[in-house]
Design a protein around this motif. Structure first.
Motif, PDB file in Angstrom:
ATOM      1  N   LEU A  15       0.805  -1.238   0.000  1.00 17.57           N
ATOM      2  CA  LEU A  15       0.000   0.000   0.000  1.00 17.57           C
ATOM      3  C   LEU A  15       0.836   1.287   0.000  1.00 17.57           C
ATOM      4  O   LEU A  15       0.297   2.369  -0.213  1.00 17.57           O
ATOM      5  CB  LEU A  15      -0.922   0.017   1.227  1.00 17.57           C
TER       6      LEU A  15
ATOM      7  N   ARG B  34      -9.105   7.868   2.121  1.00 17.16           N
ATOM      8  CA  ARG B  34     -10.154   6.860   1.936  1.00 17.16           C
ATOM      9  C   ARG B  34     -10.003   5.651   2.840  1.00 17.16           C
ATOM     10  O   ARG B  34     -10.933   4.867   3.013  1.00 17.16           O
ATOM     11  CB  ARG B  34     -10.213   6.432   0.466  1.00 17.16           C
ATOM     12  N   ARG B  35      -8.834   5.491   3.420  1.00 10.35           N
ATOM     13  CA  ARG B  35      -8.701   4.416   4.403  1.00 10.35           C
ATOM     14  C   ARG B  35      -9.417   4.802   5.700  1.00 10.35           C
ATOM     15  O   ARG B  35      -9.705   3.958   6.532  1.00 10.35           O
ATOM     16  CB  ARG B  35      -7.222   4.103   4.658  1.00 10.35           C
ATOM     17  N   TYR B  36      -9.680   6.073   5.850  1.00 14.14           N
ATOM     18  CA  TYR B  36     -10.407   6.550   7.038  1.00 14.14           C
ATOM     19  C   TYR B  36     -11.859   6.869   6.714  1.00 14.14           C
ATOM     20  O   TYR B  36     -12.765   6.580   7.473  1.00 14.14           O
ATOM     21  CB  TYR B  36      -9.748   7.818   7.598  1.00 14.14           C
ATOM     22  N   ARG B  38     -14.793   6.381   4.093  1.00 16.73           N
ATOM     23  CA  ARG B  38     -15.150   5.462   3.029  1.00 16.73           C
ATOM     24  C   ARG B  38     -15.741   6.184   1.811  1.00 16.73           C
ATOM     25  O   ARG B  38     -15.432   5.846   0.671  1.00 16.73           O
ATOM     26  CB  ARG B  38     -16.161   4.444   3.571  1.00 16.73           C
ATOM     27  N   GLN B 123      -6.711  -2.040  -0.237  1.00 17.66           N
ATOM     28  CA  GLN B 123      -7.186  -0.724   0.198  1.00 17.66           C
ATOM     29  C   GLN B 123      -8.688  -0.788   0.472  1.00 17.66           C
ATOM     30  O   GLN B 123      -9.187  -0.271   1.473  1.00 17.66           O
ATOM     31  CB  GLN B 123      -6.872   0.301  -0.907  1.00 17.66           C
ATOM     32  N   ILE B 126      -9.519  -2.610   3.673  1.00 18.63           N
ATOM     33  CA  ILE B 126      -9.302  -1.766   4.870  1.00 18.63           C
ATOM     34  C   ILE B 126     -10.445  -0.770   5.024  1.00 18.63           C
ATOM     35  O   ILE B 126     -10.998  -0.591   6.106  1.00 18.63           O
ATOM     36  CB  ILE B 126      -7.944  -1.026   4.781  1.00 18.63           C
ATOM     37  N   SER B 127     -10.809  -0.147   3.904  1.00 20.92           N
ATOM     38  CA  SER B 127     -11.842   0.891   4.004  1.00 20.92           C
ATOM     39  C   SER B 127     -13.210   0.302   4.353  1.00 20.92           C
ATOM     40  O   SER B 127     -14.090   1.027   4.809  1.00 20.92           O
ATOM     41  CB  SER B 127     -11.916   1.698   2.712  1.00 20.92           C
ATOM     42  N   ARG B 134     -10.632   0.570  11.290  1.00 21.19           N
ATOM     43  CA  ARG B 134      -9.744   0.989  10.202  1.00 21.19           C
ATOM     44  C   ARG B 134      -8.918   2.208  10.609  1.00 21.19           C
ATOM     45  O   ARG B 134      -7.788   2.375  10.167  1.00 21.19           O
ATOM     46  CB  ARG B 134     -10.534   1.246   8.908  1.00 21.19           C
ATOM     47  N   ASP B 138      -4.942   1.893  10.469  1.00 19.57           N
ATOM     48  CA  ASP B 138      -4.097   2.727   9.604  1.00 19.57           C
ATOM     49  C   ASP B 138      -3.088   3.525  10.424  1.00 19.57           C
ATOM     50  O   ASP B 138      -1.935   3.660  10.041  1.00 19.57           O
ATOM     51  CB  ASP B 138      -4.950   3.667   8.753  1.00 19.57           C
TER      52      ASP B 138
END
Lengths: 402, 184
Positions: A15, B34-36, B38, B123, B126-127, B134, B138
């Motif tokens: 990532l 976007r990992r935090y 959505r 990714q 995770i999202s 998440r 992260d």
């Protein structure tokens, strides 16, 4: 921290450089937002109110002479060259050194071109520094310069930089300024490093300023008899005065200043300033004047910007505001004295350009032409602030590094 | 143009340099957002606001070698995202329902299995985790924060942080394993 499990490291690697597709029109939207933000910022500083526009104009005006000086020094290159030049210039201006400095206080009397005037201001200080360093009175040595060279220097100060200075100064070793000593360079280094690390430096100072006067004639004078704010008490013979003419004397200010550095180039200054306003009031065309005396205490706040800095000379521009309160006032005629009161604060904006000559590591003296704009506070007190809101002040002072 | 020159030109207000900076880093920063967060639209808004902030404070950036600009940009953007999460109290709104009990041994998976999953899908996995999971995941894994730091940032206790990380890992492993099984 615990080391990550191997699979986590694989995930991190996977990532680490992953990126998503950019939003459509994302940059254009951002660019527009940034432009709007910057425009709003500009507008805020320039035109939120009429007064701000005046303040901005004042700052611009103040920057012009400062940039001249900056340019002058940049063009001339090394400081020793400049000092040679200044020595030559000092020759022609030496006779009236004191006069030049003092007349530059009331700028409306100055007829010389700006550039020359400021150069003279510098040369005066430089001449003093040479005097101090060499223990030689340059006024006495000045006549040794051949008459024709002095003429060149006087009429064409620019040309003198190349001709008169090269010839006459090299001829007279006694006038050759000492090269910079290691102490000077070291001090410069220390100053520069202090500036670089934006270490706070505090300065205490004393200042004196004189402004321009104004004559006002006509029927626009306030009616003193009905002005309750104007007179603090009672009716008496003076209360019925209908002045036809007022002459404002030069405003005089004295003050204590406290200043500090904010960053490499910026500094802030505040303090307490006392101002004395004296006006002659002539009623009904009478030649007998009554004196209007007003005493103000003000708190200034301003930001300064150092345009050029060397161990000896600092050149700066500044802008700021001052709030003043009339702490005492009276009108005096031959036999009667009437107290006056002004409740409203007097606000003003100012811009200035100054040159400071550092006598030592700790003490510097400065000369600073200042433009002030006094906002109408709509009080009934008639003074030079209302009759001439835009005023030029000459300010001198000293600053002591703490 | 190197990072240093790019940052210097941005500091000077050079519009072309700003555009280059945006084009070079916005994709990675959007991935971070976007990992935090959505929803892509919200993430894009955060990216937009984050860049306005970045260009407003870039004069404070000091170049300290390659990678320092990217690290700084990520830190500024992360602050923006965490501000959004904290301001909207998103972590409190999460109802923690999990069918995975806290086991004593930490879950694990073979690294090769992770490598088989395309980054975009990782990714996405995770999202898709619950927001608390998440966020902690992260911060811990990608931003290298300790549980102590995470607790402070999110105003939660350390135990909660480690518990959420544990659950995040478990869920993620489950998703990766499912993917492996599907593709085999």
């Amino acid at each position: 921290m615990k080391p990550n499990e191997p699979w986590i490291e694989h995930l991190q690697n996977s990532l680490e450089n992953y990126s998503e597709e950019l939003p459509q029109g994302g940059w254009e939207r951002l660019e527009k937002a940034l432009e709007d933000k910057e425009r709003k910022k500009r507008i805020f500083w320039l035109f939120p109110k009429k007064g701000w526009a005046a303040a901005a104009a004042i700052l611009l005006l103040a920057m012009i002479p400062a940039s001249f000086i900056h340019e002058y020094h940049s063009v001339k290159g090394t400081f020793s060259e400049v000092r040679k030049t200044d020595t030559a210039n000092a020759v022609y201006s030496n006779k009236d050194v004191v006069a030049v400095v003092s007349t530059s206080l009331s700028a409306n009397e100055i007829k010389r071109p700006k550039r020359e005037r400021y150069m003279t201001a510098i040369s005066t200080k430089t001449a003093d520094s040479i005097k101090e360093k060499l223990g030689v009175d340059t006024t006495n040595t000045a006549p040794q310069i051949p008459e024709d060279e002095r003429q060149i220097a006087y009429t064409e100060p620019q040309k003198s930089n190349e001709t008169a200075s090269n010839e006459s100064v090299t001829d007279k070793k006694a006038e050759e300024p000492k090269p910079y000593t290691i102490d000077d360079l070291l001090r410069n280094e220390i100053q520069q490093s202090n500036l670089g690390s934006a270490k706070k430096e505090w300065q205490l100072g004393l200042m004196a300023a004189v402004g321009n006067g104004e004559k006002t004639e006509g029927d626009q004078m306030p009616s003193l008899s009905v002005n309750r704010e104007y007179f603090s008490y009672g009716f008496n013979s003076l209360a019925s005065v209908e002045p036809d003419r007022m002459e404002h004397h030069l405003p005089l200010s004295f003050g204590l200043t406290v200043s500090t550095s904010l960053s490499k180039h910026f500094g802030a200054e505040t303090g307490v300033v006392y101002t004395y306003l004296l006006s002659d009031v002539y009623e009904n065309g009478s030649s007998n004047s009554q004196k209007q005396q007003l005493h103000y205490l003000g708190i200034p706040l301003r930001i300064s910007y150092i345009v050029y800095s060397s161990p000896r000379i600092d050149i700066y521009a500044a802008m700021g505001f001052m709030a003043e309160k009339c702490v005492s006032g009276r009108i005096v005629s031959d036999n009667v004295t009437v107290g006056m009161r002004e409740n409203k604060l007097q606000w003003s904006a100012n811009g200035s350009a100054g040159v400071q000559y550092n006598l030592s590591k700790h003490v510097g003296i400065y000369l600073e032409p200042q433009i002030n704009y006094y906002f109408d506070n709509h009080s009934f007190v008639k003074n030079v602030y209302k009759d001439k809101p835009l005023g030029i002040h000459g300010r001198v002072g000293l600053r002591v590094n703490l | 143009m190197g990072e240093q020159e790019l940052s210097e030109r941005c500091k000077a207000g050079d519009n072309e340099a700003r555009r280059l900076l945006y084009e070079k880093y916005a994709g990675g920063l959007l991935a971070l957002c976007r990992r935090y967060v959505r929803e892509r639209a919200i993430a894009e808004d955060l990216l937009h606001d984050g860049f306005i902030h970045i260009f407003g404070v870039i004069d404070k950036f000091q170049w300290r070698g390659d990678g320092s600009l990217r690290a700084w940009l990520e830190r500024v953007m992360l602050n923006k995202v965490l501000q959004y999460i904290n301001k909207n109290d998103l972590l409190r709104q999460t109802i923690e329902i999990s069918d995975i009990g806290d086991s004593i041994s930490p879950p694990s998976i073979d690294g090769d299995e992770v490598d088989k999953v395309p980054p975009a899908l990782l990714q996405q996995f995770i999202s898709e985790l619950p927001i608390g999971y998440r966020t902690v995941f992260d911060l811990f894994v990608m931003q290298h924060k300790s549980h102590k730091e995470i607790a402070k940032l999110l105003n939660i206790n350390e135990k909660s942080s480690s518990s959420q990380l544990f659950r995040a890992k478990s869920l993620l492993i489950k998703r990766i394993k499912e993917y492996s099984n599907e593709t085999e």
